[in-house]
Scaffold this motif. Structure first.
Motif, PDB file in Angstrom:
ATOM      1  N   ILE A   9      54.042  29.878 -51.081  1.00  0.00           N
ATOM      2  CA  ILE A   9      54.388  28.891 -50.067  1.00  0.00           C
ATOM      3  C   ILE A   9      54.015  27.510 -50.572  1.00  0.00           C
ATOM      4  O   ILE A   9      52.875  27.257 -50.940  1.00  0.00           O
ATOM      5  CB  ILE A   9      53.675  29.193 -48.727  1.00  0.00           C
ATOM      6  CG1 ILE A   9      54.137  30.555 -48.199  1.00  0.00           C
ATOM      7  CG2 ILE A   9      53.956  28.095 -47.713  1.00  0.00           C
ATOM      8  CD1 ILE A   9      53.426  30.998 -46.961  1.00  0.00           C
ATOM      9  N   LEU A  10      54.987  26.607 -50.603  1.00  0.00           N
ATOM     10  CA  LEU A  10      54.775  25.251 -51.073  1.00  0.00           C
ATOM     11  C   LEU A  10      54.288  24.395 -49.915  1.00  0.00           C
ATOM     12  O   LEU A  10      54.918  24.340 -48.873  1.00  0.00           O
ATOM     13  CB  LEU A  10      56.081  24.674 -51.626  1.00  0.00           C
ATOM     14  CG  LEU A  10      56.046  23.237 -52.119  1.00  0.00           C
ATOM     15  CD1 LEU A  10      55.163  23.133 -53.354  1.00  0.00           C
ATOM     16  CD2 LEU A  10      57.446  22.765 -52.435  1.00  0.00           C
ATOM     17  N   SER A  24      60.921  30.685 -49.645  1.00  0.00           N
ATOM     18  CA  SER A  24      62.192  31.123 -50.227  1.00  0.00           C
ATOM     19  C   SER A  24      62.953  32.007 -49.235  1.00  0.00           C
ATOM     20  O   SER A  24      62.409  32.464 -48.226  1.00  0.00           O
ATOM     21  CB  SER A  24      61.933  31.914 -51.506  1.00  0.00           C
ATOM     22  OG  SER A  24      61.333  33.157 -51.177  1.00  0.00           O
ATOM     23  N   ASP A  25      64.209  32.280 -49.572  1.00  0.00           N
ATOM     24  CA  ASP A  25      65.005  33.166 -48.721  1.00  0.00           C
ATOM     25  C   ASP A  25      64.436  34.589 -48.725  1.00  0.00           C
ATOM     26  O   ASP A  25      64.513  35.286 -47.719  1.00  0.00           O
ATOM     27  CB  ASP A  25      66.485  33.153 -49.122  1.00  0.00           C
ATOM     28  CG  ASP A  25      66.735  33.392 -50.598  1.00  0.00           C
ATOM     29  OD1 ASP A  25      65.780  33.660 -51.354  1.00  0.00           O
ATOM     30  OD2 ASP A  25      67.912  33.289 -51.008  1.00  0.00           O
ATOM     31  N   ARG A  26      63.829  34.988 -49.825  1.00  0.00           N
ATOM     32  CA  ARG A  26      63.222  36.328 -49.888  1.00  0.00           C
ATOM     33  C   ARG A  26      62.019  36.458 -48.964  1.00  0.00           C
ATOM     34  O   ARG A  26      61.715  37.548 -48.495  1.00  0.00           O
ATOM     35  CB  ARG A  26      62.797  36.653 -51.318  1.00  0.00           C
ATOM     36  CG  ARG A  26      63.987  36.885 -52.214  1.00  0.00           C
ATOM     37  CD  ARG A  26      63.570  37.250 -53.598  1.00  0.00           C
ATOM     38  NE  ARG A  26      64.758  37.450 -54.421  1.00  0.00           N
ATOM     39  CZ  ARG A  26      64.746  37.530 -55.706  1.00  0.00           C
ATOM     40  NH1 ARG A  26      63.606  37.436 -56.362  1.00  0.00           N
ATOM     41  NH2 ARG A  26      65.862  37.703 -56.375  1.00  0.00           N
ATOM     42  N   GLU A  27      61.347  35.344 -48.715  1.00  0.00           N
ATOM     43  CA  GLU A  27      60.207  35.373 -47.798  1.00  0.00           C
ATOM     44  C   GLU A  27      60.657  35.212 -46.348  1.00  0.00           C
ATOM     45  O   GLU A  27      60.045  35.767 -45.443  1.00  0.00           O
ATOM     46  CB  GLU A  27      59.218  34.264 -48.170  1.00  0.00           C
ATOM     47  CG  GLU A  27      58.583  34.498 -49.522  1.00  0.00           C
ATOM     48  CD  GLU A  27      57.914  33.262 -50.075  1.00  0.00           C
ATOM     49  OE1 GLU A  27      56.763  33.393 -50.526  1.00  0.00           O
ATOM     50  OE2 GLU A  27      58.542  32.185 -50.059  1.00  0.00           O
ATOM     51  N   GLY A  37      71.067  38.305 -48.402  1.00  0.00           N
ATOM     52  CA  GLY A  37      72.502  38.028 -48.478  1.00  0.00           C
ATOM     53  C   GLY A  37      73.004  37.278 -47.252  1.00  0.00           C
ATOM     54  O   GLY A  37      73.866  36.403 -47.361  1.00  0.00           O
ATOM     55  N   TYR A  38      72.475  37.622 -46.073  1.00  0.00           N
ATOM     56  CA  TYR A  38      72.870  36.908 -44.855  1.00  0.00           C
ATOM     57  C   TYR A  38      72.481  35.439 -44.949  1.00  0.00           C
ATOM     58  O   TYR A  38      73.267  34.560 -44.599  1.00  0.00           O
ATOM     59  CB  TYR A  38      72.219  37.542 -43.622  1.00  0.00           C
ATOM     60  CG  TYR A  38      72.511  36.757 -42.363  1.00  0.00           C
ATOM     61  CD1 TYR A  38      73.677  36.978 -41.645  1.00  0.00           C
ATOM     62  CD2 TYR A  38      71.631  35.770 -41.915  1.00  0.00           C
ATOM     63  CE1 TYR A  38      73.964  36.239 -40.509  1.00  0.00           C
ATOM     64  CE2 TYR A  38      71.911  35.026 -40.789  1.00  0.00           C
ATOM     65  CZ  TYR A  38      73.078  35.268 -40.085  1.00  0.00           C
ATOM     66  OH  TYR A  38      73.363  34.529 -38.974  1.00  0.00           O
ATOM     67  N   LEU A  39      71.266  35.164 -45.424  1.00  0.00           N
ATOM     68  CA  LEU A  39      70.815  33.776 -45.552  1.00  0.00           C
ATOM     69  C   LEU A  39      71.665  33.024 -46.578  1.00  0.00           C
ATOM     70  O   LEU A  39      72.024  31.860 -46.378  1.00  0.00           O
ATOM     71  CB  LEU A  39      69.335  33.734 -45.945  1.00  0.00           C
ATOM     72  CG  LEU A  39      68.368  34.260 -44.896  1.00  0.00           C
ATOM     73  CD1 LEU A  39      66.955  34.323 -45.467  1.00  0.00           C
ATOM     74  CD2 LEU A  39      68.411  33.414 -43.639  1.00  0.00           C
ATOM     75  N   CYS A  58      66.841  26.840 -53.087  1.00  0.00           N
ATOM     76  CA  CYS A  58      67.018  26.594 -51.660  1.00  0.00           C
ATOM     77  C   CYS A  58      65.776  27.117 -50.958  1.00  0.00           C
ATOM     78  O   CYS A  58      65.420  28.293 -51.088  1.00  0.00           O
ATOM     79  CB  CYS A  58      68.249  27.310 -51.135  1.00  0.00           C
ATOM     80  SG  CYS A  58      69.776  26.622 -51.776  1.00  0.00           S
ATOM     81  N   LEU A  59      65.109  26.231 -50.248  1.00  0.00           N
ATOM     82  CA  LEU A  59      63.880  26.591 -49.550  1.00  0.00           C
ATOM     83  C   LEU A  59      64.039  26.302 -48.066  1.00  0.00           C
ATOM     84  O   LEU A  59      64.867  25.478 -47.663  1.00  0.00           O
ATOM     85  CB  LEU A  59      62.697  25.800 -50.122  1.00  0.00           C
ATOM     86  CG  LEU A  59      62.437  26.011 -51.612  1.00  0.00           C
ATOM     87  CD1 LEU A  59      61.380  25.031 -52.109  1.00  0.00           C
ATOM     88  CD2 LEU A  59      62.010  27.440 -51.888  1.00  0.00           C
ATOM     89  N   TYR A  60      63.228  26.959 -47.276  1.00  0.00           N
ATOM     90  CA  TYR A  60      63.306  26.841 -45.826  1.00  0.00           C
ATOM     91  C   TYR A  60      61.992  26.322 -45.275  1.00  0.00           C
ATOM     92  O   TYR A  60      60.923  26.827 -45.608  1.00  0.00           O
ATOM     93  CB  TYR A  60      63.607  28.212 -45.214  1.00  0.00           C
ATOM     94  CG  TYR A  60      64.970  28.749 -45.599  1.00  0.00           C
ATOM     95  CD1 TYR A  60      66.064  28.517 -44.794  1.00  0.00           C
ATOM     96  CD2 TYR A  60      65.146  29.471 -46.769  1.00  0.00           C
ATOM     97  CE1 TYR A  60      67.316  29.001 -45.147  1.00  0.00           C
ATOM     98  CE2 TYR A  60      66.388  29.953 -47.125  1.00  0.00           C
ATOM     99  CZ  TYR A  60      67.477  29.726 -46.306  1.00  0.00           C
ATOM    100  OH  TYR A  60      68.706  30.200 -46.659  1.00  0.00           O
TER     101      TYR A  60
END
Length: 79
Positions: A9-10, A24-27, A37-39, A58-60
């Motif tokens: 986590i940044l 990340s999308d994986r998190e 895949g949905y994200l 791509c980060l959230y």
């Protein structure tokens, strides 16, 4: 402003406070009970879930994601 990394986590310190938590999308996928895949598809098409692009990554921002999802809530008290 100096970014620090705690695990995956940044954390970015903005004005001496705690900055956005970028993941990340994986998190994020397991937190929302959706697939990676949905994200990825959402980023390419509807862009309902806000994200930040840094280079190729791509980060959230968790707060922005949950605020956006709250705005899409239908029904219940106050709606």
């Amino acid at each position: 402003m100096r970014p620090t990394c705690k695990g995956r986590i940044l954390m970015i310190d903005t004005q001496g406070g705690t900055g956005p938590r970028l993941i990340s999308d994986r998190e994020l996928a397991p937190l929302l009970n959706v697939s990676v895949g949905y994200l990825q598809k959402d980023r390419r098409t509807t862009k309902h879930i806000p994200f930040v692009r840094i280079g190729a990554r791509c980060l959230y921002d968790l707060e922005a994601v949950f605020a956006a999802l709250q705005s899409y809530t239908l029904g219940g008290p106050g709606h």
